[in-house]
Scaffold this active site. Structure first.
Site, PDB file in Angstrom:
ATOM      1  N   ARG A  15     -32.190  44.081 -32.348  1.00 39.65           N
ATOM      2  CA  ARG A  15     -33.528  44.692 -32.404  1.00 39.65           C
ATOM      3  C   ARG A  15     -34.623  43.639 -32.164  1.00 39.65           C
ATOM      4  O   ARG A  15     -35.244  43.606 -31.119  1.00 39.65           O
ATOM      5  CB  ARG A  15     -33.709  45.375 -33.769  1.00 39.65           C
ATOM      6  CG  ARG A  15     -34.882  46.320 -33.852  1.00 39.65           C
ATOM      7  CD  ARG A  15     -36.232  45.652 -34.029  1.00 39.65           C
ATOM      8  NE  ARG A  15     -36.321  44.764 -35.180  1.00 39.65           N
ATOM      9  CZ  ARG A  15     -37.351  43.954 -35.392  1.00 39.65           C
ATOM     10  NH1 ARG A  15     -38.362  43.894 -34.545  1.00 39.65           N
ATOM     11  NH2 ARG A  15     -37.373  43.154 -36.444  1.00 39.65           N
ATOM     12  N   ASP A  16     -34.806  42.730 -33.109  1.00 41.39           N
ATOM     13  CA  ASP A  16     -35.896  41.759 -32.973  1.00 41.39           C
ATOM     14  C   ASP A  16     -35.676  40.899 -31.730  1.00 41.39           C
ATOM     15  O   ASP A  16     -36.609  40.572 -31.002  1.00 41.39           O
ATOM     16  CB  ASP A  16     -35.959  40.870 -34.227  1.00 41.39           C
ATOM     17  CG  ASP A  16     -37.294  40.163 -34.385  1.00 41.39           C
ATOM     18  OD1 ASP A  16     -37.908  39.811 -33.364  1.00 41.39           O
ATOM     19  OD2 ASP A  16     -37.718  39.941 -35.535  1.00 41.39           O
ATOM     20  N   CYS A 240     -41.831  38.918 -31.103  1.00 39.13           N
ATOM     21  CA  CYS A 240     -42.491  40.214 -31.139  1.00 39.13           C
ATOM     22  C   CYS A 240     -43.427  40.281 -29.935  1.00 39.13           C
ATOM     23  O   CYS A 240     -44.188  39.357 -29.697  1.00 39.13           O
ATOM     24  CB  CYS A 240     -43.266  40.367 -32.449  1.00 39.13           C
ATOM     25  SG  CYS A 240     -44.251  41.876 -32.484  1.00 39.13           S
TER      26      CYS A 240
HETATM   27  P1  HMG Z   1     -50.050  55.204 -30.990  1.00 32.16           P
HETATM   28  O1  HMG Z   1     -50.257  55.132 -29.508  1.00 32.16           O
HETATM   29  O2  HMG Z   1     -51.213  54.935 -31.884  1.00 32.16           O
HETATM   30  O3  HMG Z   1     -49.321  56.578 -31.410  1.00 32.16           O
HETATM   31  O4  HMG Z   1     -48.892  54.179 -31.334  1.00 32.16           O
HETATM   32  P2  HMG Z   1     -49.768  58.075 -31.405  1.00 32.16           P
HETATM   33  O5  HMG Z   1     -49.251  58.668 -32.675  1.00 32.16           O
HETATM   34  O6  HMG Z   1     -51.231  58.189 -31.071  1.00 32.16           O
HETATM   35  O7  HMG Z   1     -48.910  58.684 -30.192  1.00 32.16           O
HETATM   36  C1  HMG Z   1     -49.169  58.290 -28.858  1.00 32.16           C
HETATM   37  C2  HMG Z   1     -47.939  58.553 -28.009  1.00 32.16           C
HETATM   38  O8  HMG Z   1     -46.828  57.818 -28.495  1.00 32.16           O
HETATM   39  C3  HMG Z   1     -47.498  60.001 -28.002  1.00 32.16           C
HETATM   40  O9  HMG Z   1     -46.904  60.249 -26.724  1.00 32.16           O
HETATM   41  C4  HMG Z   1     -46.397  60.042 -29.039  1.00 32.16           C
HETATM   42  O10 HMG Z   1     -45.476  61.072 -28.782  1.00 32.16           O
HETATM   43  C5  HMG Z   1     -45.742  58.703 -28.834  1.00 32.16           C
HETATM   44  P3  HMG Z   1     -47.725  60.914 -25.516  1.00 32.16           P
HETATM   45  O11 HMG Z   1     -48.200  62.231 -26.072  1.00 32.16           O
HETATM   46  O12 HMG Z   1     -48.864  59.981 -25.185  1.00 32.16           O
HETATM   47  O13 HMG Z   1     -46.689  61.029 -24.437  1.00 32.16           O
HETATM   48  N1  HMG Z   1     -45.080  58.197 -30.061  1.00 32.16           N
HETATM   49  C6  HMG Z   1     -43.772  57.890 -30.145  1.00 32.16           C
HETATM   50  N2  HMG Z   1     -42.774  57.929 -29.243  1.00 32.16           N
HETATM   51  C7  HMG Z   1     -41.550  57.560 -29.674  1.00 32.16           C
HETATM   52  N3  HMG Z   1     -41.281  57.133 -30.921  1.00 32.16           N
HETATM   53  C8  HMG Z   1     -42.261  57.080 -31.844  1.00 32.16           C
HETATM   54  C9  HMG Z   1     -43.560  57.478 -31.455  1.00 32.16           C
HETATM   55  N4  HMG Z   1     -44.730  57.538 -32.119  1.00 32.16           N
HETATM   56  C10 HMG Z   1     -45.635  57.985 -31.255  1.00 32.16           C
HETATM   57  N5  HMG Z   1     -41.965  56.643 -33.073  1.00 32.16           N
HETATM   58  C11 HMG Z   1     -47.041  53.428 -32.679  1.00 32.16           C
HETATM   59  C12 HMG Z   1     -48.471  53.956 -32.667  1.00 32.16           C
HETATM   60  C13 HMG Z   1     -46.726  52.971 -34.076  1.00 32.16           C
HETATM   61  C14 HMG Z   1     -46.105  54.541 -32.253  1.00 32.16           C
HETATM   62  C15 HMG Z   1     -46.949  52.262 -31.657  1.00 32.16           C
HETATM   63  O14 HMG Z   1     -47.961  51.344 -31.934  1.00 32.16           O
HETATM   64  C16 HMG Z   1     -45.622  51.569 -31.685  1.00 32.16           C
HETATM   65  O15 HMG Z   1     -44.599  52.131 -31.290  1.00 32.16           O
HETATM   66  N6  HMG Z   1     -45.578  50.295 -32.162  1.00 32.16           N
HETATM   67  C17 HMG Z   1     -44.346  49.572 -32.333  1.00 32.16           C
HETATM   68  C18 HMG Z   1     -44.572  48.126 -32.041  1.00 32.16           C
HETATM   69  C19 HMG Z   1     -43.264  47.386 -32.252  1.00 32.16           C
HETATM   70  O16 HMG Z   1     -42.189  47.939 -32.155  1.00 32.16           O
HETATM   71  N7  HMG Z   1     -43.386  46.074 -32.545  1.00 32.16           N
HETATM   72  C20 HMG Z   1     -42.239  45.263 -32.757  1.00 32.16           C
HETATM   73  C21 HMG Z   1     -41.508  45.562 -34.025  1.00 32.16           C
HETATM   74  S1  HMG Z   1     -42.283  44.845 -35.461  1.00 32.16           S
HETATM   75  C22 HMG Z   1     -41.703  43.223 -35.472  1.00 32.16           C
HETATM   76  O17 HMG Z   1     -41.056  42.770 -34.561  1.00 32.16           O
HETATM   77  C23 HMG Z   1     -41.984  42.408 -36.710  1.00 32.16           C
HETATM   78  C24 HMG Z   1     -40.752  42.204 -37.603  1.00 32.16           C
HETATM   79  O18 HMG Z   1     -39.697  41.583 -36.887  1.00 32.16           O
HETATM   80  C25 HMG Z   1     -41.129  41.308 -38.783  1.00 32.16           C
HETATM   81  C26 HMG Z   1     -41.861  40.039 -38.296  1.00 32.16           C
HETATM   82  O19 HMG Z   1     -41.248  39.177 -37.671  1.00 32.16           O
HETATM   83  O20 HMG Z   1     -43.075  40.017 -38.534  1.00 32.16           O
HETATM   84  C27 HMG Z   1     -40.249  43.528 -38.172  1.00 32.16           C
HETATM   85 MG    MG Z   2     -39.506  39.494 -36.471  1.00 34.02          MG
END
Ligand code: HMG
Ligand code: MG
Length: 302
Positions: A15-16, A240
């Site tokens: 994943r990460d 990320c």
């Molecule tokens: P948004 O654009 O604000 O969402 O994104 P929305 O609710 O306004 O929806 C917009 C569109 O996204 C819609 O589609 C939804 O259906 C779709 P459209 O009508 O435009 O076709 N949508 C989704 N589709 C699939 N799965 C979903 C989903 N939700 C909405 N779950 C959102 C908000 C949170 C979805 C977006 O910002 C996002 O997906 N962010 C994820 C970012 C990410 O994955 N970052 C990396 C992981 S975190 C990390 O790595 C840190 C960690 O390792 C710890 C560390 O190291 O710090 C964990």
């Molecule tokens: Mg991380």
């Protein structure tokens, strides 16, 4: 607190690690990586995330990857779920554990999940509730607990504040992440201490990216505090997409070499793990980002 004699590592590489790769990685390769990790003895694997494919295209195949895994008894498979939409999609894949992820920094919260910290907690609350009703374990991740790419240094009070919010909505376990790998041991200890105001030592883990080469030292100081759970990434994969310049998580191989050298049990076979890291690194056409893997692979050639 004495150093634990057993440690649980969660490999977050699929994943990460892979979320940050530009080139497409076929679901079959991700599935093979998960299989190799479980063959090596990993008991928990963070497989994928049910996030927006527009935000993180590399994770668009989350459902296929989860469907393709041959599950092994005793292994837990976790997935990231940023909102109810992601949780409902994830449910069909029967994860053992879900991960909701928030940030101690307001700016990072906006960049990563497009909402404020307060809004993220509101968004997670129904996800946590629904998961717990279904008996799915809920882990939380707190990003930027020592430093943020947009706001700089993060005070421990902000970590404590976020940990309290996560606890308040029922998150059962919390990961303290150094997302951009800027932390050094005393700062990481302060972030961990801030978290321990709200969570028991048995319910916290460290998640250290290794950008500045500090992740092993940061792991060690947490071990000295009695922390016994860590996220690590095979071959040091990771990063990320919303934390530019940050490199991967500390390599599982490097942490394993350190732990085994300290007489700490993990249940993981270092040689098999190195093969898993070599498998994914060969696919990505690079060398494993792990000093221990490099040393052992060189030794095998000699
Ligand atoms: P948004 O654009 O604000 O969402 O994104 P929305 O609710 O306004 O929806 C917009 C569109 O996204 C819609 O589609 C939804 O259906 C779709 P459209 O009508 O435009 O076709 N949508 C989704 N589709 C699939 N799965 C979903 C989903 N939700 C909405 N779950 C959102 C908000 C949170 C979805 C977006 O910002 C996002 O997906 N962010 C994820 C970012 C990410 O994955 N970052 C990396 C992981 S975190 C990390 O790595 C840190 C960690 O390792 C710890 C560390 O190291 O710090 C964990
Ligand atoms: Mg991380």
């Amino acid at each position: 607190m004495s150093i634990p004699n057993r440690v649980k590592l969660v490999d977050v590489g699929p994943r990460d690690g892979l979320q940050n790769e530009k080139q497409p990685v076929p679901a079959a390769v991700k599935i093979e990586l998960v299989h190799r990790l479980q063959d090596a003895g990993l008991k928990e694997i963070e497989v994928t995330s049910f996030v927006s494919p527009k935000w993180v295209p590399q994770m668009a195949d989350a459902a296929s990857v989860m469907a393709g895994i041959e599950r092994r008894v005793g292994v837990r498979y976790s997935v990231l779920t940023p909102n109810l939409q992601g949780f409902e999609a994830a449910l069909k894949s029967r994860p053992d554990e879900i991960v909701v992820f928030a940030a101690a920094s307001e700016a990072f919260s906006q960049k990563n999940i497009n909402c404020s910290i307060a809004e993220s907690i509101e968004r997670f609350a129904p996800v946590v509730e629904a998961a717990r009703v279904k008996g799915i374990y809920v882990r939380g991740a707190m990003s930027c607990t020592v430093g943020c790419p947009y706001e700089g240094e993060i005070a421990p009070e902000r970590v404590s504040y976020l940990a309290g919010l996560m606890k308040g909505i029922g998150v059962q376990h919390i990961g303290v992440a150094d997302t951009i790998g800027v932390g050094t041991p005393l700062k990481v200890r302060r972030a961990m201490e801030a978290t321990l105001k709200h969570y028991d030592i048995n319910d916290v883990s460290g998640h250290f990216h290794d950008t500045y080469g500090q992740a092993l030292a940061n792991t060690l100081i947490c071990l000295q505090m009695g922390v016994w759970q860590f996220d690590t990434s095979v071959a040091g994969l990771g990063g990320c997409p919303y934390a530019k310049g940050a490199t991967g998580n500390v390599a599982t191989e490097d942490v394993l070499y350190m732990l085994h050298g300290m007489g700490i049990a993990t249940g993981i076979d270092l040689d098999k793990l190195i093969d898993a890291g070599k498998f994914i690194s060969d696919f990505l056409e690079r060398k494993p980002n792990s000093r221990a893997a490099t040393a052992i692979l060189n030794k095998r050639l000699a």
